[in-house]
Scaffold this motif. Structure first.
Motif, PDB file in Angstrom:
ATOM      1  N   LEU A   1     -15.464 -36.320 -98.865  1.00 32.96           N
ATOM      2  CA  LEU A   1     -16.220 -36.543-100.105  1.00 32.96           C
ATOM      3  C   LEU A   1     -16.690 -38.002-100.141  1.00 32.96           C
ATOM      4  O   LEU A   1     -16.204 -38.812-100.932  1.00 32.96           O
ATOM      5  CB  LEU A   1     -15.345 -36.246-101.327  1.00 32.96           C
ATOM      6  CG  LEU A   1     -14.860 -34.800-101.492  1.00 32.96           C
ATOM      7  CD1 LEU A   1     -13.787 -34.725-102.565  1.00 32.96           C
ATOM      8  CD2 LEU A   1     -16.027 -33.878-101.838  1.00 32.96           C
ATOM      9  N   PRO A   2     -17.636 -38.353 -99.285  1.00 33.90           N
ATOM     10  CA  PRO A   2     -18.016 -39.771 -99.119  1.00 33.90           C
ATOM     11  C   PRO A   2     -18.612 -40.420-100.362  1.00 33.90           C
ATOM     12  O   PRO A   2     -18.665 -41.641-100.452  1.00 33.90           O
ATOM     13  CB  PRO A   2     -19.038 -39.715 -97.977  1.00 33.90           C
ATOM     14  CG  PRO A   2     -19.550 -38.308 -97.972  1.00 33.90           C
ATOM     15  CD  PRO A   2     -18.420 -37.445 -98.430  1.00 33.90           C
ATOM     16  N   ASN A   3     -19.069 -39.622-101.326  1.00 36.73           N
ATOM     17  CA  ASN A   3     -19.680 -40.199-102.523  1.00 36.73           C
ATOM     18  C   ASN A   3     -18.685 -40.368-103.676  1.00 36.73           C
ATOM     19  O   ASN A   3     -19.044 -40.873-104.733  1.00 36.73           O
ATOM     20  CB  ASN A   3     -20.850 -39.325-102.995  1.00 36.73           C
ATOM     21  CG  ASN A   3     -21.988 -39.300-101.981  1.00 36.73           C
ATOM     22  OD1 ASN A   3     -22.289 -40.324-101.372  1.00 36.73           O
ATOM     23  ND2 ASN A   3     -22.593 -38.139-101.779  1.00 36.73           N
ATOM     24  N   ASN A   4     -17.453 -39.935-103.438  1.00 35.48           N
ATOM     25  CA  ASN A   4     -16.434 -40.035-104.486  1.00 35.48           C
ATOM     26  C   ASN A   4     -15.605 -41.300-104.326  1.00 35.48           C
ATOM     27  O   ASN A   4     -15.273 -41.694-103.214  1.00 35.48           O
ATOM     28  CB  ASN A   4     -15.508 -38.819-104.439  1.00 35.48           C
ATOM     29  CG  ASN A   4     -16.188 -37.553-104.930  1.00 35.48           C
ATOM     30  OD1 ASN A   4     -17.401 -37.430-104.876  1.00 35.48           O
ATOM     31  ND2 ASN A   4     -15.402 -36.605-105.418  1.00 35.48           N
ATOM     32  N   LYS A   5     -15.272 -41.904-105.458  1.00 42.07           N
ATOM     33  CA  LYS A   5     -14.399 -43.079-105.455  1.00 42.07           C
ATOM     34  C   LYS A   5     -13.239 -42.834-106.413  1.00 42.07           C
ATOM     35  O   LYS A   5     -13.458 -42.514-107.590  1.00 42.07           O
ATOM     36  CB  LYS A   5     -15.156 -44.345-105.885  1.00 42.07           C
ATOM     37  CG  LYS A   5     -16.180 -44.839-104.885  1.00 42.07           C
ATOM     38  CD  LYS A   5     -16.831 -46.136-105.363  1.00 42.07           C
ATOM     39  CE  LYS A   5     -17.831 -46.675-104.351  1.00 42.07           C
ATOM     40  NZ  LYS A   5     -18.468 -47.937-104.811  1.00 42.07           N
TER      41      LYS A   5
ATOM     42  N   GLU B   1     -12.790 -38.792 -96.632  1.00 39.69           N
ATOM     43  CA  GLU B   1     -13.821 -38.621 -95.598  1.00 39.69           C
ATOM     44  C   GLU B   1     -14.726 -37.437 -95.907  1.00 39.69           C
ATOM     45  O   GLU B   1     -15.928 -37.478 -95.659  1.00 39.69           O
ATOM     46  CB  GLU B   1     -13.141 -38.430 -94.242  1.00 39.69           C
ATOM     47  CG  GLU B   1     -14.101 -38.545 -93.065  1.00 39.69           C
ATOM     48  CD  GLU B   1     -13.374 -38.493 -91.730  1.00 39.69           C
ATOM     49  OE1 GLU B   1     -14.058 -38.321 -90.703  1.00 39.69           O
ATOM     50  OE2 GLU B   1     -12.140 -38.606 -91.716  1.00 39.69           O
TER      51      GLU B   1
ATOM     52  N   VAL C   1     -18.651 -48.158 -92.198  1.00 34.55           N
ATOM     53  CA  VAL C   1     -18.615 -48.693 -93.564  1.00 34.55           C
ATOM     54  C   VAL C   1     -17.758 -49.958 -93.613  1.00 34.55           C
ATOM     55  O   VAL C   1     -18.108 -50.949 -94.269  1.00 34.55           O
ATOM     56  CB  VAL C   1     -18.049 -47.630 -94.535  1.00 34.55           C
ATOM     57  CG1 VAL C   1     -17.819 -48.236 -95.921  1.00 34.55           C
ATOM     58  CG2 VAL C   1     -18.985 -46.445 -94.634  1.00 34.55           C
TER      59      VAL C   1
ATOM     60  N   THR D   1     -11.931 -43.362-100.928  1.00 33.97           N
ATOM     61  CA  THR D   1     -12.993 -42.385-100.729  1.00 33.97           C
ATOM     62  C   THR D   1     -12.579 -41.429 -99.611  1.00 33.97           C
ATOM     63  O   THR D   1     -12.454 -41.850 -98.460  1.00 33.97           O
ATOM     64  CB  THR D   1     -14.325 -43.069-100.351  1.00 33.97           C
ATOM     65  OG1 THR D   1     -14.742 -43.898-101.428  1.00 33.97           O
ATOM     66  CG2 THR D   1     -15.409 -42.037-100.069  1.00 33.97           C
TER      67      THR D   1
END
Length: 377
Positions: free
Chosen positions: A283-287, A281, A334, A279
């Motif tokens: 784009l915290p919602n992307n995996k 930094e 996290v 992920t």
């Protein structure tokens, strides 16, 4: 066809329950065999509640009856678990004062086993447990760097009239590693017996004191060091670390197989998937599943061992390890939450293991068959 109970019992004498030397009938595991037309009911009592042992026994019985008699036979296996009543204490050549010894292993190098070990240790310490790490990776010791104690040396202290090594302490973790006794640039060029002797000294000639958990950071693979450790110590359970990548999973499967083999018979507490996804930094919602998705999770399901959790591929974990401050110490991060969840799962599986299984014995290998890929040769 008419099914004969005596013939079925005779057939069952050719298979065993995993971990037991005698066949199912001789050991008393088969309590009853009932036949109703084309249906067979086998009542089985085993001492191990592990799911993979129960599943294997059931599969072996069904396969045998279908092959010996007819594939049309309806086979039902009723399994009851009766664990022997033994005190849940470490047996064998135990280290006084140490409650649980957890081996952290991986089939392949480079999957982050040492990083996971370091972060499990500091998280256990934050939970209030007394923790020690034995760095058993003789040829590639990492703990001195990961805990920023590269230049430290264990000192000698006297305990009950005997000279003992005092482990180096960092972040409330007691650590012993071959890295404390060699220069950072020095290669350890030892044969197996020398490495085993060094490990025995770090295990039994050290003043570990009272520990709730000793984590053993094993080298990659399934070789001589692993056997030496398990012959020296009664391991409470093993944790296997893997990435989701197929080549790593193939070796992780071998690691699990080693611990569950009849010769070793160490409970596997579960599998941890490291570098599960990336992920960024910004784009915290992307995996991004760089090494594959849920490979270790699926392996755990296939092998019927617990899945302990996944660790993302995060730059700060690498940086923290290099700087000598494990990433799980970063409060409100996290990574802290990830390792708290995984560590809770490890503790739960350890408690469950101690409540349901007899204590592990230090293994005794008396023939080459005990440490060979092909037994009985």
């Amino acid at each position: 066809m008419k099914l004969d109970r005596k013939e079925i019992l005779s057939a069952l004498e050719t298979i065993t329950v995993a971990g037991e030397g005698k066949n199912m009938v001789e050991s008393g595991a088969v309590k009853n065999v009932l036949t109703f037309g084309n249906e067979v009911v086998v009542e089985l009592v085993i001492a191990t509640p592990a799911m993979h042992i129960k599943k294997r026994a059931e599969d072996d019985i069904k396969k045998l009856i279908h092959e010996k008699f007819s594939p049309d036979v309806v086979v039902k296996v009723n399994i009851k678990v009766e664990t022997p009543e033994k005190a849940n204490e470490i047996k064998g050549k135990a280290i006084p004062g140490i409650s649980n010894i957890i081996a952290v292993a991986s089939g392949k190098g480079g999957v982050g086993k040492s990083t996971v070990t370091a972060n499990l240790a500091v998280t256990l310490a934050k939970m209030g447990f007394k923790v020690g790490i034995l760095d058993a990776d003789i040829y590639g010791p990492s703990m001195p760097i990961m805990f920023d104690v590269e230049n430290e040396k264990p000192i000698s202290i006297e305990v009950d009239g005997k000279s003992k090594m005092k482990p180096v302490e960092s972040y409330e973790i007691k650590i012993l590693s071959i890295g404390f006794f060699t220069a950072p640039s020095q290669a350890v060029i030892w044969r197996g017996p020398m490495a085993s002797k060094a490990l025995n000294q770090m295990i039994f000639d050290a003043a570990w004191g009272e520990l709730d958990f000793m984590l053993i950071d094993l080298p990659p693979g399934t070789g001589d060091i692993h056997l030496s450790i398990m012959q020296s110590l009664p391991i409470t359970g093993a944790v296997v670390v893997s990435t989701p990548q197929a080549v790593a999973l193939a070796d992780a499967k071998k690691g699990v197989s080693m611990f569950l083999s009849d010769a070793i018979n160490v409970p596997v507490l579960g599998i941890i998937e490291n570098m599960a996804y990336f992920t960024p930094e910004e784009l915290p919602n992307n995996k991004y599943y760089i090494f594959g998705k849920e490979g270790a999770k699926n392996l755990a399901d296939d092998l019927q061992v617990p899945f302990l959790g996944e660790v993302p591929l995060v730059q700060s974990i690498r940086e923290a390890g290099d700087y000598g401050r494990p990433a799980a110490l970063q409060t409100a991060s996290v990574i802290e939450k990830v390792f708290e969840e995984i560590t809770r799962n490890v503790v739960e599986e350890t408690v469950k293991r101690n409540a349901t299984l007899a204590p592990t014995e230090a293994i005794k290998i008396t023939t080459m068959a005990g440490c060979s890929a092909v037994k009985g040769k």
